[in-house]
Scaffold this motif. Sequence first.
Motif, PDB file in Angstrom:
ATOM      1  N   VAL A  82       0.842  -1.202   0.000  1.00 40.48           N
ATOM      2  CA  VAL A  82       0.000   0.000   0.000  1.00 40.48           C
ATOM      3  C   VAL A  82       0.877   1.252   0.000  1.00 40.48           C
ATOM      4  O   VAL A  82       0.609   2.214  -0.722  1.00 40.48           O
ATOM      5  N   GLY A  83       1.961   1.226   0.780  1.00 42.32           N
ATOM      6  CA  GLY A  83       2.881   2.358   0.823  1.00 42.32           C
ATOM      7  C   GLY A  83       3.490   2.666  -0.540  1.00 42.32           C
ATOM      8  O   GLY A  83       3.671   3.818  -0.915  1.00 42.32           O
ATOM      9  N   ILE A  84       3.805   1.600  -1.304  1.00 34.50           N
ATOM     10  CA  ILE A  84       4.389   1.789  -2.635  1.00 34.50           C
ATOM     11  C   ILE A  84       3.397   2.491  -3.560  1.00 34.50           C
ATOM     12  O   ILE A  84       3.763   3.363  -4.342  1.00 34.50           O
ATOM     13  N   CYS A  85       2.115   2.121  -3.464  1.00 35.51           N
ATOM     14  CA  CYS A  85       1.119   2.636  -4.416  1.00 35.51           C
ATOM     15  C   CYS A  85       0.568   4.003  -4.033  1.00 35.51           C
ATOM     16  O   CYS A  85       0.044   4.716  -4.891  1.00 35.51           O
ATOM     17  N   LEU A  86       0.661   4.373  -2.746  1.00 37.96           N
ATOM     18  CA  LEU A  86      -0.008   5.586  -2.306  1.00 37.96           C
ATOM     19  C   LEU A  86       0.790   6.827  -2.675  1.00 37.96           C
ATOM     20  O   LEU A  86       1.926   6.985  -2.244  1.00 37.96           O
ATOM     21  N   PRO A  87       0.221   7.734  -3.476  1.00 33.95           N
ATOM     22  CA  PRO A  87       0.953   8.950  -3.846  1.00 33.95           C
ATOM     23  C   PRO A  87       0.801  10.032  -2.783  1.00 33.95           C
ATOM     24  O   PRO A  87       0.109   9.820  -1.783  1.00 33.95           O
ATOM     25  N   GLY A  88       1.453  11.162  -2.993  1.00 32.02           N
ATOM     26  CA  GLY A  88       1.250  12.317  -2.121  1.00 32.02           C
ATOM     27  C   GLY A  88       2.425  12.601  -1.218  1.00 32.02           C
ATOM     28  O   GLY A  88       3.255  11.732  -0.976  1.00 32.02           O
ATOM     29  N   GLY A  89       2.476  13.824  -0.720  1.00 31.48           N
ATOM     30  CA  GLY A  89       3.569  14.253   0.147  1.00 31.48           C
ATOM     31  C   GLY A  89       3.294  13.913   1.595  1.00 31.48           C
ATOM     32  O   GLY A  89       2.317  13.226   1.886  1.00 31.48           O
ATOM     33  N   PRO A  90       4.154  14.405   2.509  1.00 31.70           N
ATOM     34  CA  PRO A  90       3.991  14.109   3.931  1.00 31.70           C
ATOM     35  C   PRO A  90       2.632  14.556   4.464  1.00 31.70           C
ATOM     36  O   PRO A  90       2.077  13.923   5.351  1.00 31.70           O
ATOM     37  N   PHE A  91       2.071  15.634   3.866  1.00 30.94           N
ATOM     38  CA  PHE A  91       0.776  16.119   4.338  1.00 30.94           C
ATOM     39  C   PHE A  91      -0.322  15.114   4.037  1.00 30.94           C
ATOM     40  O   PHE A  91      -1.403  15.166   4.591  1.00 30.94           O
ATOM     41  N   ALA A  92      -0.064  14.179   3.115  1.00 36.39           N
ATOM     42  CA  ALA A  92      -1.066  13.142   2.816  1.00 36.39           C
ATOM     43  C   ALA A  92      -0.787  11.865   3.586  1.00 36.39           C
ATOM     44  O   ALA A  92      -1.698  11.143   3.969  1.00 36.39           O
ATOM     45  N   ILE A  93       0.508  11.566   3.818  1.00 32.74           N
ATOM     46  CA  ILE A  93       0.869  10.260   4.356  1.00 32.74           C
ATOM     47  C   ILE A  93       0.699  10.209   5.876  1.00 32.74           C
ATOM     48  O   ILE A  93       0.265   9.195   6.419  1.00 32.74           O
ATOM     49  N   TYR A  94       1.019  11.300   6.588  1.00 33.99           N
ATOM     50  CA  TYR A  94       0.959  11.224   8.042  1.00 33.99           C
ATOM     51  C   TYR A  94      -0.469  11.146   8.590  1.00 33.99           C
ATOM     52  O   TYR A  94      -0.689  10.432   9.569  1.00 33.99           O
ATOM     53  N   PRO A  95      -1.459  11.848   7.980  1.00 31.00           N
ATOM     54  CA  PRO A  95      -2.837  11.613   8.444  1.00 31.00           C
ATOM     55  C   PRO A  95      -3.273  10.150   8.277  1.00 31.00           C
ATOM     56  O   PRO A  95      -3.964   9.610   9.140  1.00 31.00           O
ATOM     57  N   VAL A  96      -2.850   9.495   7.172  1.00 29.49           N
ATOM     58  CA  VAL A  96      -3.167   8.070   7.006  1.00 29.49           C
ATOM     59  C   VAL A  96      -2.512   7.277   8.128  1.00 29.49           C
ATOM     60  O   VAL A  96      -3.122   6.382   8.728  1.00 29.49           O
ATOM     61  N   THR A  97      -1.249   7.629   8.447  1.00 33.08           N
ATOM     62  CA  THR A  97      -0.530   6.938   9.522  1.00 33.08           C
ATOM     63  C   THR A  97      -1.248   7.111  10.856  1.00 33.08           C
ATOM     64  O   THR A  97      -1.395   6.153  11.617  1.00 33.08           O
ATOM     65  N   ALA A  98      -1.708   8.344  11.110  1.00 28.81           N
ATOM     66  CA  ALA A  98      -2.421   8.603  12.362  1.00 28.81           C
ATOM     67  C   ALA A  98      -3.691   7.751  12.427  1.00 28.81           C
ATOM     68  O   ALA A  98      -4.028   7.196  13.481  1.00 28.81           O
ATOM     69  N   GLY A 121       7.928   4.392  -3.015  1.00 31.82           N
ATOM     70  CA  GLY A 121       6.709   4.970  -3.583  1.00 31.82           C
ATOM     71  C   GLY A 121       6.914   5.343  -5.053  1.00 31.82           C
ATOM     72  O   GLY A 121       7.825   6.090  -5.364  1.00 31.82           O
ATOM     73  N   PHE A 122       6.064   4.812  -5.928  1.00 36.16           N
ATOM     74  CA  PHE A 122       6.337   4.990  -7.368  1.00 36.16           C
ATOM     75  C   PHE A 122       6.133   6.433  -7.788  1.00 36.16           C
ATOM     76  O   PHE A 122       6.859   6.965  -8.623  1.00 36.16           O
TER      77      PHE A 122
END
Lengths: 170, 168
Positions: A82-98, A121-122
């Motif tokens: 999922v991490g490989i496929c998910l695009p976006g910067g830190p502002f997108a990834i950390y809310p998912v992590t939370a 991440g591709f």
Amino acid sequence: MSTAVIGCLVIAAAVTVLIRQGAGKFTEVISHDFLMFLELLPKILAGCLIGAFVTMLLPREVVARWVGGESGVIGIIIAMLVGICLPGGPFAIYPVTAALVGLGADVGAITAFITAWSLLGFNRALVWELPFMGGDFVFWRVIISIPLPILVGLFARMLANAVASSGEVK
Amino acid sequence: MDMSLTFFVEAFLWVVVVGLAVLALARGKILFREATRDGTMDFLRTLPRIFLGVVGSGFLAEVIPQDLVVRSIGPESGMLGVLIATVLGAVTPGGAVVGFAIAATALRSGGGAPQIIAYATAWALFAIQRVVVWELPTVEARVVWLRVAASLPLPFLAAIGAMLIGRP
């Protein structure tokens, strides 16, 4: 803030080139890099659009359920994919992590997820890294990094267990 | 960069964009319009930083003392060079292009591939500014510190991997 600091450094470097090597060299650098900048534009527009579409189509709760639902090595591998496929910067990834933490995903899966997004991440590799570093560098760096999210996920889980058991002794 | 590779990557990215746009349209016109607007706004917001990164790395590569780069993180610098590169990666600000711009500069001025890989890996995984500004406010602190601690060996592992296979 950091953009301003880099901006000052770049201006200082540009002035130094102009004084030390003359206007010819200055124009050569700026025209070469400006062409590179123009070549980048369609790729970055595509990358931003992909990020926006995926964010709209895949709410973070859905992603978090995929990653947080499995435990063990399978959980780590799903998190990595999922991490490989998910695009976006830190502002997108950390809310998912939370959201992952909120759903009770374990530290191993969370760490594998962020590591895979950062190293494999591709979208990040194709849009950002490739233009700067070239195909050969990105290809081999990615090949070398493929085992790392799994390794670091297992390691983070071990650390978490060690910290938890030392807490119990106290 | 290789022309055919550039073309292939660009074509691939736009195929993905079109596929996602069709999926979004199937879910409704409003969703499609919002996503297109968000994506375009992101693009416009990042433009100045990208311009700075690309043009900046060119000028920085011209003025950076090349023998200093070669001595500290060049191909002959070994594991000490990997350590130096890892520390540099951790203290580089975490913005979208800064790290790649610096890595490209170092590669152009004589840095070794394993050392640059260590730099890029450290910057991607635990750039201090990104951890503090982005990760800590959103994610539980215990999880962040465990993740960072577990990630510390990765730049070294990646560099050793590059040394073993002798690539790139």
